[in-house]
Design an enzyme around this catalytic site. Structure first.
Site, PDB file in Angstrom:
ATOM      1  N   GLY A   1       0.853  -1.188   0.000  1.00 22.70           N
ATOM      2  CA  GLY A   1       0.000   0.000   0.000  1.00 22.70           C
ATOM      3  C   GLY A   1       0.883   1.230   0.000  1.00 22.70           C
ATOM      4  O   GLY A   1       1.234   1.770  -1.059  1.00 22.70           O
TER       5      GLY A   1
ATOM      6  N   SER B   1     -10.850   2.089  -6.687  1.00 22.25           N
ATOM      7  CA  SER B   1     -12.064   2.899  -6.791  1.00 22.25           C
ATOM      8  C   SER B   1     -12.707   2.731  -8.167  1.00 22.25           C
ATOM      9  O   SER B   1     -12.006   2.748  -9.184  1.00 22.25           O
ATOM     10  CB  SER B   1     -11.738   4.385  -6.570  1.00 22.25           C
TER      11      SER B   1
ATOM     12  N   GLU C   1      -4.538   7.781  -1.381  1.00 24.49           N
ATOM     13  CA  GLU C   1      -3.569   8.563  -2.180  1.00 24.49           C
ATOM     14  C   GLU C   1      -2.406   9.027  -1.301  1.00 24.49           C
ATOM     15  O   GLU C   1      -1.920  10.148  -1.420  1.00 24.49           O
ATOM     16  CB  GLU C   1      -4.266   9.703  -2.928  1.00 24.49           C
TER      17      GLU C   1
HETATM   18  C1  LIG Z   1     -11.831   3.836   0.040  1.00 28.14           C
HETATM   19  C2  LIG Z   1     -10.476   3.603  -0.544  1.00 28.14           C
HETATM   20  C3  LIG Z   1     -10.251   3.902  -1.883  1.00 28.14           C
HETATM   21  C4  LIG Z   1      -8.999   3.671  -2.455  1.00 28.14           C
HETATM   22  N1  LIG Z   1      -8.813   3.862  -3.792  1.00 28.14           N
HETATM   23  C5  LIG Z   1      -7.657   3.442  -4.379  1.00 28.14           C
HETATM   24  C6  LIG Z   1      -7.524   3.439  -5.794  1.00 28.14           C
HETATM   25  O1  LIG Z   1      -8.428   3.847  -6.529  1.00 28.14           O
HETATM   26  N2  LIG Z   1      -6.365   2.968  -6.323  1.00 28.14           N
HETATM   27  C7  LIG Z   1      -5.347   2.506  -5.556  1.00 28.14           C
HETATM   28  O2  LIG Z   1      -4.321   2.098  -6.106  1.00 28.14           O
HETATM   29  N3  LIG Z   1      -5.442   2.496  -4.195  1.00 28.14           N
HETATM   30  C8  LIG Z   1      -6.575   2.937  -3.596  1.00 28.14           C
HETATM   31  N4  LIG Z   1      -6.708   2.892  -2.228  1.00 28.14           N
HETATM   32  C9  LIG Z   1      -5.603   2.404  -1.427  1.00 28.14           C
HETATM   33  C10 LIG Z   1      -4.956   3.468  -0.551  1.00 28.14           C
HETATM   34  O3  LIG Z   1      -4.245   4.390  -1.326  1.00 28.14           O
HETATM   35  C11 LIG Z   1      -4.099   2.751   0.506  1.00 28.14           C
HETATM   36  O4  LIG Z   1      -5.006   2.146   1.406  1.00 28.14           O
HETATM   37  C12 LIG Z   1      -3.144   3.683   1.214  1.00 28.14           C
HETATM   38  O5  LIG Z   1      -2.132   4.128   0.356  1.00 28.14           O
HETATM   39  C13 LIG Z   1      -2.495   3.011   2.444  1.00 28.14           C
HETATM   40  O6  LIG Z   1      -1.989   1.749   2.136  1.00 28.14           O
HETATM   41  P1  LIG Z   1      -2.379   0.513   3.090  1.00 28.14           P
HETATM   42  O7  LIG Z   1      -3.857   0.520   3.249  1.00 28.14           O
HETATM   43  O8  LIG Z   1      -1.779  -0.709   2.520  1.00 28.14           O
HETATM   44  O9  LIG Z   1      -1.754   0.847   4.483  1.00 28.14           O
HETATM   45  P2  LIG Z   1      -0.258   0.474   4.963  1.00 28.14           P
HETATM   46  O10 LIG Z   1       0.718   0.871   3.933  1.00 28.14           O
HETATM   47  O11 LIG Z   1      -0.245  -0.954   5.411  1.00 28.14           O
HETATM   48  O12 LIG Z   1      -0.080   1.421   6.210  1.00 28.14           O
HETATM   49  C14 LIG Z   1      -0.645   1.125   7.501  1.00 28.14           C
HETATM   50  C15 LIG Z   1      -0.245   2.254   8.442  1.00 28.14           C
HETATM   51  O13 LIG Z   1       1.189   2.303   8.547  1.00 28.14           O
HETATM   52  C16 LIG Z   1       1.647   3.606   8.239  1.00 28.14           C
HETATM   53  N5  LIG Z   1       2.945   3.529   7.556  1.00 28.14           N
HETATM   54  C17 LIG Z   1       3.288   2.788   6.469  1.00 28.14           C
HETATM   55  N6  LIG Z   1       4.557   3.025   6.124  1.00 28.14           N
HETATM   56  C18 LIG Z   1       5.037   3.947   6.986  1.00 28.14           C
HETATM   57  C19 LIG Z   1       6.286   4.615   7.148  1.00 28.14           C
HETATM   58  N7  LIG Z   1       7.318   4.400   6.317  1.00 28.14           N
HETATM   59  N8  LIG Z   1       6.430   5.497   8.169  1.00 28.14           N
HETATM   60  C20 LIG Z   1       5.392   5.751   8.999  1.00 28.14           C
HETATM   61  N9  LIG Z   1       4.188   5.166   8.901  1.00 28.14           N
HETATM   62  C21 LIG Z   1       4.009   4.275   7.901  1.00 28.14           C
HETATM   63  C22 LIG Z   1       0.586   4.183   7.310  1.00 28.14           C
HETATM   64  O14 LIG Z   1       0.639   5.591   7.311  1.00 28.14           O
HETATM   65  C23 LIG Z   1      -0.671   3.638   7.937  1.00 28.14           C
HETATM   66  O15 LIG Z   1      -1.058   4.444   9.022  1.00 28.14           O
HETATM   67  C24 LIG Z   1      -7.945   3.158  -1.643  1.00 28.14           C
HETATM   68  C25 LIG Z   1      -8.183   2.878  -0.287  1.00 28.14           C
HETATM   69  C26 LIG Z   1      -9.429   3.073   0.255  1.00 28.14           C
HETATM   70  C27 LIG Z   1      -9.646   2.684   1.701  1.00 28.14           C
END
Ligand SMILES: Cc1cc2nc3c(=O)[nH]c(=O)nc-3n(C[C@H](O)[C@H](O)[C@H](O)COP(=O)(O)OP(=O)(O)OC[C@H]3O[C@@H](n4cnc5c(N)ncnc54)[C@H](O)[C@@H]3O)c2cc1C
Length: 385
Positions: A133, A160, A366
């Site tokens: 992510g 999305s 994003e």
């Molecule tokens: C409703 C919705 C719509 C979306 N639409 C799209 C879309 O159209 N296309 C698409 O590609 N994606 C989409 N996403 C995905 C979204 O961009 C990701 O959920 C987001 O980037 C976070 O990734 P993750 O959920 O894997 O969280 P993770 O990366 O697992 O992060 C979990 C937590 O750890 C923290 N974290 C991670 N790395 C670090 C670091 N290096 N330092 C400090 N903190 C850190 C994060 O900030 C977060 O709080 C969507 C998500 C949702 C929920």
């Protein structure tokens, strides 16, 4: 320094405000409750007809040809009406932008007019995967060249509008031996391509009318001309477009926050307690003043990022600051506005509980707030790296 909007920017802002007032506000609660797909699709079609699906796209390809400032203003106004519709519009504009910025002439002619006209209800941006992510470059999806085709395999998560998107911008690894982020390519995949499988829709806390699906690729064969830009140089496309997309999400957060505050401003001037209007209590006056100040600061950051983008300047760090600040402060604004409504703010009779749920995701998608801080700090500490 001139803060005045151009005539075109004002026209687009007013058109978006009018659409939000007349077409989105009356149905936002219903969309939230029922996630009625057809109702959303009708609104998206109307938005396309008004030019909101290709705000920054060249008129040669059916777009509106406006600038990023106008895009930001439009998304803020639409989000005042319905966050789900604004999100779908913002992502679709981002997909069109990828094609305009990096696509071949053939790809531009083939896809842009379909997105801008609403022939495609939406575009989908397929980056996130179950295992990657925030660390998007760690993706596992693969694209293997086979004659005149590429064959895609892998899974994407949280995509999305996947259910009704006409075209998907997809990132996949083309050189697994390359250093991280260097062997990724970008492709366009049309809806209905065999092997493109749309999975379940997520049940979410907010923005319930926007659709968020799993997407997988099972030996999905696409012609080699579907490659966007150069092979193995796709990750920088994602990074660049996400920076622009962040202006969209910050603008969206701003719209929800402003709408919630406007509702609170009206409510405390009506409601009486202790024999006075709530608005006469200085404690509430100061909260309102602080929250509007923060929203105005967010707007200025967004406008600066948009202006830098339009001027061809480096805008990524400002876009990250704008997204970080607007989304965090809009969350606070929504909670404050709900609090000012007391118990009724927590009920579905009023839109505050929906706004508080809708705004929550803006600090996550994003790029989370933590990732925005990482980008900003990297920029500030370039010498250290
Ligand atoms: C409703 C919705 C719509 C979306 N639409 C799209 C879309 O159209 N296309 C698409 O590609 N994606 C989409 N996403 C995905 C979204 O961009 C990701 O959920 C987001 O980037 C976070 O990734 P993750 O959920 O894997 O969280 P993770 O990366 O697992 O992060 C979990 C937590 O750890 C923290 N974290 C991670 N790395 C670090 C670091 N290096 N330092 C400090 N903190 C850190 C994060 O900030 C977060 O709080 C969507 C998500 C949702 C929920």
């Amino acid at each position: 320094m001139d803060f005045a909007l151009t005539e075109e920017q004002q026209m687009i802002q007013e058109a978006a405000r009018h659409f939000a007032d007349s077409e989105l506000k009356p149905v936002a609660a219903e969309l939230d409750k029922t996630a009625d797909r057809q109702l959303l699709l009708d609104k998206l079609k109307q938005l396309a007809e008004l030019g909101f699906m290709g705000i920054n796209i060249d008129p040669e390809f059916g777009g509106t040809g406006a600038d990023t400032v106008a895009f930001s203003l439009a998304i803020t106004e639409l989000a005042r009406g319905c966050a789900s519709t604004a999100l779908t519009t913002s992502v679709t504009n981002m997909v069109a932008e990828v094609i305009q910025a990096v696509g071949s002439d053939e790809q531009k002619s083939k896809y842009l007019s379909k997105i801008c006209s609403g022939e495609y209800a939406a575009g989908a941006f397929c980056l996130t995967e179950p295992g990657s992510g925030s660390d998007a470059a760690a993706m596992r999806s693969r694209a293997v060249r086979d004659g005149d085709d590429y064959v895609l395999n892998g899974s994407k998560l949280f995509i999305s509008s996947a259910e009704f998107a006409g075209v998907f911008v997809v990132w996949a690894v083309t050189d697994p031996e390359a250093p991280k982020g260097k062997g990724i390519s970008c492709f366009l995949v049309e809806a209905g391509t065999p092997g493109l499988v749309i999975g379940k829709a997520e049940e979410k806390m907010g923005q319930k009318a926007s659709v968020t699906n799993e997407v997988s690729f099972a030996d999905c064969r696409i012609p080699a001309v579907s490659l966007v830009g150069e092979e193995n140089k796709g990750f920088r496309i994602a990074a660049g477009e996400l920076a622009g997309g962040r202006i969209g999400i910050g603008s969206l957060a701003l719209g929800i926050g402003l709408e919630a505050l406007d509702r609170a401003r009206g409510y405390i001037q009506e409601r009486e307690q202790f024999g006075k209007k709530l608005a006469q209590f200085q404690g509430l006056q100061w909260q309102l003043a602080d929250k509007y100040t923060e929203m105005e600061a967010a707007r200025l950051l967004l406008m600066q990022a948009a202006w830098q983008k339009d001027a061809g300047m480096q805008f990524g760090p400002t876009a990250s600051m704008a997204k970080l600040y607007a989304s965090e402060k809009a969350n606070e604004a929504c909670y404050t506005a709900l609090q000012m409504h007391g118990g009724v703010g927590y009920t579905r009779e009023f839109p505050l509980e929906r706004m508080a749920r809708d705004v929550r995701i803006t600090t996550i998608y994003e790029g989370t707030s933590e990732i925005q801080r990482l980008i900003i700090a990297r920029h500030l500490l370039e010498g250290v790296r």
